[in-house]
Design a protein around this motif. Sequence first.
Motif, PDB file in Angstrom:
ATOM      1  N   TRP A  58      61.477  90.608  52.463  1.00 21.44           N
ATOM      2  CA  TRP A  58      62.248  89.366  52.606  1.00 21.44           C
ATOM      3  C   TRP A  58      61.625  88.178  51.733  1.00 21.44           C
ATOM      4  O   TRP A  58      62.500  87.231  50.970  1.00 21.44           O
ATOM      5  N   THR A  61      62.814  88.914  48.048  1.00 13.88           N
ATOM      6  CA  THR A  61      64.335  88.532  48.022  1.00 13.88           C
ATOM      7  C   THR A  61      64.451  87.085  47.762  1.00 13.88           C
ATOM      8  O   THR A  61      65.365  86.696  47.037  1.00 13.88           O
ATOM      9  N   LYS A  62      63.701  86.687  48.550  1.00 13.42           N
ATOM     10  CA  LYS A  62      63.959  84.721  48.648  1.00 13.42           C
ATOM     11  C   LYS A  62      63.276  84.505  47.365  1.00 13.42           C
ATOM     12  O   LYS A  62      63.826  83.469  46.790  1.00 13.42           O
ATOM     13  N   ARG A  65      65.747  84.808  44.661  1.00 11.38           N
ATOM     14  CA  ARG A  65      66.897  83.801  44.831  1.00 11.38           C
ATOM     15  C   ARG A  65      66.401  82.440  44.118  1.00 11.38           C
ATOM     16  O   ARG A  65      67.143  81.966  43.712  1.00 11.38           O
ATOM     17  N   ARG A  74      73.536  85.388  45.146  1.00  8.71           N
ATOM     18  CA  ARG A  74      74.939  85.562  46.035  1.00  8.71           C
ATOM     19  C   ARG A  74      74.342  86.592  47.062  1.00  8.71           C
ATOM     20  O   ARG A  74      75.328  87.224  47.829  1.00  8.71           O
ATOM     21  N   SER A  75      73.110  87.162  46.906  1.00  2.16           N
ATOM     22  CA  SER A  75      72.734  88.460  47.740  1.00  2.16           C
ATOM     23  C   SER A  75      72.831  87.992  49.242  1.00  2.16           C
ATOM     24  O   SER A  75      72.448  87.035  49.779  1.00  2.16           O
ATOM     25  N   ILE A  76      73.212  89.089  50.120  1.00  7.40           N
ATOM     26  CA  ILE A  76      73.079  88.908  51.486  1.00  7.40           C
ATOM     27  C   ILE A  76      71.926  89.679  52.043  1.00  7.40           C
ATOM     28  O   ILE A  76      71.677  89.837  53.243  1.00  7.40           O
ATOM     29  N   ALA A  77      71.152  90.329  50.978  1.00  5.25           N
ATOM     30  CA  ALA A  77      69.988  91.123  51.317  1.00  5.25           C
ATOM     31  C   ALA A  77      68.827  90.139  52.107  1.00  5.25           C
ATOM     32  O   ALA A  77      68.235  90.622  53.134  1.00  5.25           O
ATOM     33  N   LYS A  79      69.346  88.100  54.271  1.00  7.03           N
ATOM     34  CA  LYS A  79      70.026  87.822  55.755  1.00  7.03           C
ATOM     35  C   LYS A  79      70.093  89.287  56.216  1.00  7.03           C
ATOM     36  O   LYS A  79      69.506  89.190  57.533  1.00  7.03           O
ATOM     37  N   PHE A  80      70.031  90.425  55.764  1.00  6.80           N
ATOM     38  CA  PHE A  80      69.830  91.616  56.486  1.00  6.80           C
ATOM     39  C   PHE A  80      68.461  91.894  56.666  1.00  6.80           C
ATOM     40  O   PHE A  80      68.175  92.657  57.527  1.00  6.80           O
ATOM     41  N   ARG A 142      70.174  98.993  47.803  1.00  2.00           N
ATOM     42  CA  ARG A 142      70.456  97.474  47.224  1.00  2.00           C
ATOM     43  C   ARG A 142      69.129  97.160  46.123  1.00  2.00           C
ATOM     44  O   ARG A 142      69.220  96.976  45.199  1.00  2.00           O
TER      45      ARG A 142
END
Length: 148
Positions: A58, A61-62, A65, A74-77, A79-80, A142
């Motif tokens: 997390w 990915t943060k 971003r 625009r990733s939803i990774a 959130k998942f 992903r």
Amino acid sequence: MNRLTALLTGAWLGMQIMAAYAAGILFERIGRQDAGDIAGVLFATVNYCGLAVWLLAWFATKNRRAHGFGRAERSIAPKFNLLLLALLAANQFLIAPVIAAHKAGTGNWLLSLAGGSFGIWHGTSSLIYLACGLIGAGLLLRYLSFNR
């Protein structure tokens, strides 16, 4: 960082799959009580490792971003990742103690609040475990696609 994240999440996914198969083998080979105790420790270890790995994923990915790399904006990774962390934490800190209380014949605040049999709680935990594995596999794919 993406390769490290993919490596760690892949290792965790392997642990998930191994624990599921190992639990089945344990119940075939040894007594129910001993197999349940060993499987409980095995699943707890996998859950704690999962919490650490997915928290790192997390943050990765943060961080990706925040720096505006590619399509990660625009990733939803993330959130998942948070969903996976919430499911793992719920399974480890809410549902596992209820299952342990059922096995020991003792009380638990969630058990007294919601009720339910051992089978219901065990089934709920199994469904969460399955959902975590599927979400984890999707996120791993992903992360691997980020490396292209």
